[in-house]
Design an enzyme around this catalytic site. Sequence first.
Site, mmCIF file in Angstrom:
data_model
loop_
_atom_site.group_PDB
_atom_site.id
_atom_site.type_symbol
_atom_site.label_atom_id
_atom_site.label_comp_id
_atom_site.label_asym_id
_atom_site.label_seq_id
_atom_site.Cartn_x
_atom_site.Cartn_y
_atom_site.Cartn_z
ATOM 1 N N TYR A 141 -15.942 2.733 7.441
ATOM 2 C CA TYR A 141 -14.570 2.830 7.401
ATOM 3 C C TYR A 141 -14.220 3.520 8.662
ATOM 4 O O TYR A 141 -13.235 2.771 9.558
ATOM 5 C CB TYR A 141 -14.034 3.688 6.420
ATOM 6 C CG TYR A 141 -12.639 3.985 6.368
ATOM 7 C CD1 TYR A 141 -11.670 2.995 6.173
ATOM 8 C CD2 TYR A 141 -12.194 5.106 6.584
ATOM 9 C CE1 TYR A 141 -10.331 3.532 6.326
ATOM 10 C CE2 TYR A 141 -10.833 5.773 6.897
ATOM 11 C CZ TYR A 141 -9.892 4.688 6.539
ATOM 12 O OH TYR A 141 -8.627 4.992 6.456
ATOM 13 N N LYS A 163 -11.903 1.507 11.733
ATOM 14 C CA LYS A 163 -10.917 2.001 12.191
ATOM 15 C C LYS A 163 -10.836 2.247 13.706
ATOM 16 O O LYS A 163 -9.601 2.080 14.457
ATOM 17 C CB LYS A 163 -10.462 3.341 11.552
ATOM 18 C CG LYS A 163 -10.149 2.982 9.975
ATOM 19 C CD LYS A 163 -8.963 2.148 9.648
ATOM 20 C CE LYS A 163 -7.403 2.682 9.946
ATOM 21 N NZ LYS A 163 -6.655 1.684 9.648
ATOM 22 N N THR A 184 -9.151 0.626 2.919
ATOM 23 C CA THR A 184 -9.252 1.903 2.911
ATOM 24 C C THR A 184 -10.333 2.836 1.939
ATOM 25 O O THR A 184 -10.454 4.095 2.077
ATOM 26 C CB THR A 184 -7.768 2.514 2.678
ATOM 27 O OG1 THR A 184 -7.387 2.161 1.374
ATOM 28 C CG2 THR A 184 -6.762 2.031 3.582
ATOM 29 N N GLY A 240 0.753 -1.192 -0.106
ATOM 30 C CA GLY A 240 0.080 0.055 0.025
ATOM 31 C C GLY A 240 0.941 1.013 -0.122
ATOM 32 O O GLY A 240 2.199 1.091 0.073
ATOM 33 N N GLN A 241 0.252 2.193 0.106
ATOM 34 C CA GLN A 241 0.751 3.657 -0.229
ATOM 35 C C GLN A 241 1.785 3.926 0.798
ATOM 36 O O GLN A 241 3.190 4.044 0.846
ATOM 37 C CB GLN A 241 -0.112 4.859 -0.027
ATOM 38 C CG GLN A 241 -1.005 5.133 -1.151
ATOM 39 C CD GLN A 241 -1.475 6.350 -1.244
ATOM 40 O OE1 GLN A 241 -1.395 7.287 -1.634
ATOM 41 N NE2 GLN A 241 -2.626 6.828 -0.327
ATOM 42 N N TRP A 301 -5.931 12.748 4.295
ATOM 43 C CA TRP A 301 -5.465 12.940 2.901
ATOM 44 C C TRP A 301 -4.153 12.512 2.676
ATOM 45 O O TRP A 301 -3.401 13.524 2.131
ATOM 46 C CB TRP A 301 -5.714 14.625 2.959
ATOM 47 C CG TRP A 301 -7.162 15.262 2.831
ATOM 48 C CD1 TRP A 301 -8.373 14.231 3.663
ATOM 49 C CD2 TRP A 301 -7.596 16.440 2.576
ATOM 50 N NE1 TRP A 301 -9.328 15.120 3.435
ATOM 51 C CE2 TRP A 301 -9.060 16.366 3.014
ATOM 52 C CE3 TRP A 301 -6.896 17.615 1.894
ATOM 53 C CZ2 TRP A 301 -9.984 17.456 2.469
ATOM 54 C CZ3 TRP A 301 -7.704 18.526 1.537
ATOM 55 C CH2 TRP A 301 -9.135 18.639 1.849
ATOM 56 N N ASP A 320 -2.302 -13.078 5.671
ATOM 57 C CA ASP A 320 -3.430 -12.243 5.781
ATOM 58 C C ASP A 320 -3.961 -11.920 7.244
ATOM 59 O O ASP A 320 -3.964 -12.675 8.076
ATOM 60 C CB ASP A 320 -4.781 -13.184 5.124
ATOM 61 C CG ASP A 320 -5.962 -12.575 5.301
ATOM 62 O OD1 ASP A 320 -6.205 -11.703 5.987
ATOM 63 O OD2 ASP A 320 -7.177 -12.953 4.599
ATOM 64 N N ASP A 333 -8.414 10.357 10.428
ATOM 65 C CA ASP A 333 -9.310 11.609 10.953
ATOM 66 C C ASP A 333 -10.791 10.812 10.945
ATOM 67 O O ASP A 333 -11.777 11.451 11.484
ATOM 68 C CB ASP A 333 -9.443 12.698 10.324
ATOM 69 C CG ASP A 333 -9.722 12.364 8.596
ATOM 70 O OD1 ASP A 333 -8.715 11.875 7.781
ATOM 71 O OD2 ASP A 333 -11.081 12.883 8.339
HETATM 72 N N1 NAP Z 1 -4.769 6.967 2.518
HETATM 73 C C1 NAP Z 1 -5.129 7.803 3.614
HETATM 74 O O1 NAP Z 1 -5.501 8.965 3.155
HETATM 75 C C2 NAP Z 1 -4.979 7.179 4.937
HETATM 76 C C3 NAP Z 1 -5.196 8.555 5.784
HETATM 77 C C4 NAP Z 1 -5.018 8.094 7.232
HETATM 78 C C5 NAP Z 1 -4.941 6.777 7.472
HETATM 79 N N2 NAP Z 1 -4.786 5.880 6.691
HETATM 80 C C6 NAP Z 1 -4.489 4.462 7.087
HETATM 81 O O2 NAP Z 1 -3.318 4.064 6.723
HETATM 82 C C7 NAP Z 1 -3.252 2.665 6.520
HETATM 83 C C8 NAP Z 1 -2.466 2.388 5.015
HETATM 84 O O3 NAP Z 1 -3.174 3.455 4.097
HETATM 85 P P1 NAP Z 1 -2.762 3.436 2.590
HETATM 86 O O4 NAP Z 1 -3.280 4.268 2.112
HETATM 87 O O5 NAP Z 1 -1.443 2.780 2.406
HETATM 88 O O6 NAP Z 1 -3.613 2.202 2.137
HETATM 89 P P2 NAP Z 1 -3.652 1.250 0.907
HETATM 90 O O7 NAP Z 1 -2.739 1.882 -0.288
HETATM 91 O O8 NAP Z 1 -4.906 1.104 0.723
HETATM 92 O O9 NAP Z 1 -3.036 -0.160 1.192
HETATM 93 C C9 NAP Z 1 -3.642 -1.044 2.335
HETATM 94 C C10 NAP Z 1 -2.765 -2.167 1.932
HETATM 95 O O10 NAP Z 1 -3.468 -3.384 2.777
HETATM 96 C C11 NAP Z 1 -3.591 -4.664 1.905
HETATM 97 N N3 NAP Z 1 -4.428 -5.343 2.786
HETATM 98 C C12 NAP Z 1 -5.919 -5.553 2.742
HETATM 99 N N4 NAP Z 1 -6.646 -6.448 3.282
HETATM 100 C C13 NAP Z 1 -5.520 -7.335 3.889
HETATM 101 C C14 NAP Z 1 -5.200 -8.243 4.767
HETATM 102 N N5 NAP Z 1 -6.428 -8.895 4.998
HETATM 103 N N6 NAP Z 1 -4.020 -8.550 5.102
HETATM 104 C C15 NAP Z 1 -3.169 -7.985 4.774
HETATM 105 N N7 NAP Z 1 -2.923 -6.822 3.900
HETATM 106 C C16 NAP Z 1 -4.406 -6.335 3.453
HETATM 107 C C17 NAP Z 1 -4.133 -3.910 0.731
HETATM 108 O O11 NAP Z 1 -3.993 -4.962 -0.391
HETATM 109 P P3 NAP Z 1 -4.983 -4.745 -1.526
HETATM 110 O O12 NAP Z 1 -4.961 -3.656 -2.222
HETATM 111 O O13 NAP Z 1 -4.644 -5.950 -2.276
HETATM 112 O O14 NAP Z 1 -6.257 -4.992 -0.931
HETATM 113 C C18 NAP Z 1 -2.972 -2.995 0.553
HETATM 114 O O15 NAP Z 1 -1.946 -3.412 0.011
HETATM 115 C C19 NAP Z 1 -4.481 2.104 6.525
HETATM 116 O O16 NAP Z 1 -5.005 1.694 7.832
HETATM 117 C C20 NAP Z 1 -5.450 3.446 6.431
HETATM 118 O O17 NAP Z 1 -6.735 3.463 7.075
HETATM 119 C C21 NAP Z 1 -4.783 6.089 5.184
#
Ligand code: NAP
Length: 281
Positions: free
Chosen positions: A126, A130, A63, A11-12, A151, A37, A103
Amino acid sequence: MLKLWICGSNGQIGRALNDMLDPLEFEVFNSDKDEVDITSIEEVMSFGEVNRPDVIINCAGITHIDVCEDDPKLAYRVNAIGARNLAIIAAKINAKIVQLSSDDVFDGRSMDPYKEFDKTNPITVYGKSKLAGENYVKEFTSKHFIVRSTWVYGKGDNFVKSFLEKVEEGETIAVAADQFGSPTSANELAKFILYMIKTNEYGTYHATCTGTCSRYAFAKEILALSGKNVKLKAVPIKESDFAAVRPAYAVLDNFIMSIIEVYDFPSWKQALADYMMKGRQ
Ligand SMILES: NC(=O)c1ccc[n+]([C@@H]2O[C@H](COP(=O)([O-])OP(=O)(O)OC[C@H]3O[C@@H](n4cnc5c(N)ncnc54)[C@H](OP(=O)(O)O)[C@@H]3O)[C@@H](O)[C@H]2O)c1
């Protein structure tokens, strides 16, 4: 050398952590859902017991807001039970744990930046899932960092990417002028996490780039940095080309890190300029 387990490494934020960390400082175990998983307690326990990381960073999650609304069981299974499973193994092997959160645990009805002590009240599946994940981590471990951000953009699906895709279509783009947040670079968030895990300053942190803007102002800045030229239209959230049910006010105050004087984030404009220059590939 600290042993680091990054869950959700594709992920990001997982990718940003890998880009930002010094390989001489950390031994890294990356896993995404094909390797471990996080919803499976057996897989999590077995990976943790074999590799015995010093720190677990949970970047895994569902997400997409809409996916969570359509499939609440999946959202809770990954965002809540997955976090619980990682907290259980962290406690068992005495590892620190970083739980990424959002947030969206707040309702977005405030007019003031949310501090860590403010009352949570998620309105989306969501956000609710969380918050349940945060609570599990607090329940099962004491050596935790709960890191709420907002964001976030990095290498992956995010607003900057989808906005720039629309720019290529060359049409007028409608962007919400009544939605506020602090755009945060995944690289800057990763730097903060990599700094904090070396400390014992456990607890909940709001962690965003500094400054606040509307989604429209964010889009305007991206457009200016891209050197492209399309027409932007400031509209209410409901008429935006990027509509999703999200809190309208997503501004977090990095209050705890400021009072313990532990870390400073750059401004959102500075971090965005860095990302547009070199951080997108
Ligand atoms: N992006 C934002 O704006 C933001 C803001 C605040 C907090 N966050 C939090 O930060 C964290 C990471 O965000 P991100 O933007 O990096 O998210 P992301 O790009 O959607 O990456 C999440 C990763 O988790 C993987 N995943 C999903 N289900 C899983 C499972 N059962 N076991 C293991 N891995 C699994 C996904 O794989 P697949 O893609 O194959 O499903 C993806 O590679 C999240 O918890 C999110 O809630 C994000």
